[in-house]
Design a protein around this motif. Structure first.
Motif, PDB file in Angstrom:
ATOM      1  N   ASP A 163       0.806  -1.220   0.000  1.00 34.70           N
ATOM      2  CA  ASP A 163       0.000   0.000   0.000  1.00 34.70           C
ATOM      3  C   ASP A 163       0.840   1.272   0.000  1.00 34.70           C
ATOM      4  N   ASP A 164       2.153   1.135   0.158  1.00 33.01           N
ATOM      5  CA  ASP A 164       3.040   2.298   0.128  1.00 33.01           C
ATOM      6  C   ASP A 164       3.327   2.708  -1.314  1.00 33.01           C
ATOM      7  N   PHE A 165       3.721   3.946  -1.492  1.00 30.14           N
ATOM      8  CA  PHE A 165       4.146   4.433  -2.798  1.00 30.14           C
ATOM      9  C   PHE A 165       5.609   4.008  -2.979  1.00 30.14           C
ATOM     10  N   ASN A 166       5.789   2.794  -3.442  1.00 32.12           N
ATOM     11  CA  ASN A 166       7.113   2.194  -3.549  1.00 32.12           C
ATOM     12  C   ASN A 166       7.831   2.525  -4.851  1.00 32.12           C
ATOM     13  N   THR A 167       7.131   3.100  -5.804  1.00 33.12           N
ATOM     14  CA  THR A 167       7.737   3.434  -7.093  1.00 33.12           C
ATOM     15  C   THR A 167       7.672   4.937  -7.297  1.00 33.12           C
ATOM     16  N   SER A 168       8.813   5.507  -7.694  1.00 32.37           N
ATOM     17  CA  SER A 168       8.910   6.952  -7.879  1.00 32.37           C
ATOM     18  C   SER A 168       9.739   7.255  -9.124  1.00 32.37           C
ATOM     19  N   PHE A 169       9.250   8.207  -9.917  1.00 34.27           N
ATOM     20  CA  PHE A 169       9.975   8.726 -11.071  1.00 34.27           C
ATOM     21  C   PHE A 169      10.186  10.220 -10.820  1.00 34.27           C
ATOM     22  N   TYR A 170      11.441  10.627 -10.676  1.00 34.45           N
ATOM     23  CA  TYR A 170      11.779  12.009 -10.337  1.00 34.45           C
ATOM     24  C   TYR A 170      12.386  12.696 -11.557  1.00 34.45           C
ATOM     25  N   TYR A 171      11.766  13.808 -11.968  1.00 36.72           N
ATOM     26  CA  TYR A 171      12.171  14.556 -13.149  1.00 36.72           C
ATOM     27  C   TYR A 171      12.591  15.972 -12.750  1.00 36.72           C
ATOM     28  N   PRO A 172      13.901  16.259 -12.668  1.00 33.62           N
ATOM     29  CA  PRO A 172      14.306  17.648 -12.441  1.00 33.62           C
ATOM     30  C   PRO A 172      14.032  18.449 -13.712  1.00 33.62           C
ATOM     31  N   LEU A 173      13.454  19.619 -13.559  1.00 31.67           N
ATOM     32  CA  LEU A 173      13.134  20.469 -14.709  1.00 31.67           C
ATOM     33  C   LEU A 173      14.308  21.412 -14.931  1.00 31.67           C
ATOM     34  N   LEU A 174      15.144  21.073 -15.901  1.00 34.01           N
ATOM     35  CA  LEU A 174      16.457  21.710 -16.029  1.00 34.01           C
ATOM     36  C   LEU A 174      16.558  22.774 -17.107  1.00 34.01           C
ATOM     37  N   ASP A 175      15.539  22.904 -17.962  1.00 34.24           N
ATOM     38  CA  ASP A 175      15.651  23.881 -19.045  1.00 34.24           C
ATOM     39  C   ASP A 175      14.262  24.417 -19.410  1.00 34.24           C
ATOM     40  N   ASP A 176      14.226  25.359 -20.326  1.00 34.27           N
ATOM     41  CA  ASP A 176      12.958  25.995 -20.720  1.00 34.27           C
ATOM     42  C   ASP A 176      11.983  25.021 -21.352  1.00 34.27           C
ATOM     43  N   VAL A 177      12.485  24.064 -22.145  1.00 30.04           N
ATOM     44  CA  VAL A 177      11.598  23.066 -22.766  1.00 30.04           C
ATOM     45  C   VAL A 177      10.918  22.240 -21.686  1.00 30.04           C
TER      46      VAL A 177
END
Length: 184
Positions: A163-177
């Motif tokens: 029941d935990d949120f065991n999966t994570s996708f982390y996206y740093p927003l590094l540019d204007d696009v």
């Protein structure tokens, strides 16, 4: 990977749909690993979508093949239909997740791996699609593979709770696009 990334990069600014596709791909992938009772998702970002987006879900753990196919950008989704003529999973060709790299060409995946008869293992994987040359992409894929090559030696994750949120996708927003796509 290089061909698909170059195609996405070239279409990102002019397409009305590609910049919005990332969220649907992440939702679809979470749905495809849901337990019988369904899947919950959470999306985090800073107030102005200026720093990062993190997508989490409480779906089933990754298998070793899931991890490898994520690194190599190969679909693990079933191609066969069930007894009622439906595909058990939504995606077909494995290119959908690639669209999430428009948010950030560098993605950190945190998850739990589990194989039948083996224990749960936490892992942390960096997928870097920021390169423009074949040799650089190949080296990046190999670095990702190397980072999880010791999965069997990692400590057992005894506190696993489905029941935990065991999966994570982390996206740093590094540019204007990235920022434009996140805001869309």
């Amino acid at each position: 990977i290089l061909r698909d990334m170059n195609e996405l990069r070239s279409k990102a600014e002019d397409s009305p749909t590609i910049p919005r596709r990332w969220i649907w791909e992440l939702i679809q992938n979470a749905k495809d690993v849901a337990y019988r009772e369904g899947v919950n998702i959470e999306i985090f970002c800073d107030d102005d979508f200026d720093l990062y987006i993190e997508f989490q879900h409480d779906g089933q753990p990754f298998t070793a093949d899931n991890i490898r196919f994520l690194i190599e950008q190969i679909s693990t989704k079933d191609r066969d239909e069930d007894s009622e003529g439906r595909r058990p999973t939504t995606g077909k060709f494995g290119t959908g997740f690639m669209t999430t790299h428009l948010l950030s060409e560098i993605v950190t995946v945190k998850g739990v791996a589990k194989e039948p008869e083996l224990t749960y293992k936490k892992f942390n994987l960096k997928l870097d699609r920021s390169y423009y040359e074949l040799a650089e992409i190949t080296a990046s894929v190999n670095r990702s593979k190397d980072s999880v090559s010791n999965l069997d030696e990692l400590p057992t994750h005894d506190d696993y709770n489905q029941d935990d949120f065991n999966t994570s996708f982390y996206y740093p927003l590094l540019d204007d696009v990235s920022l434009t796509i996140a805001k869309k």
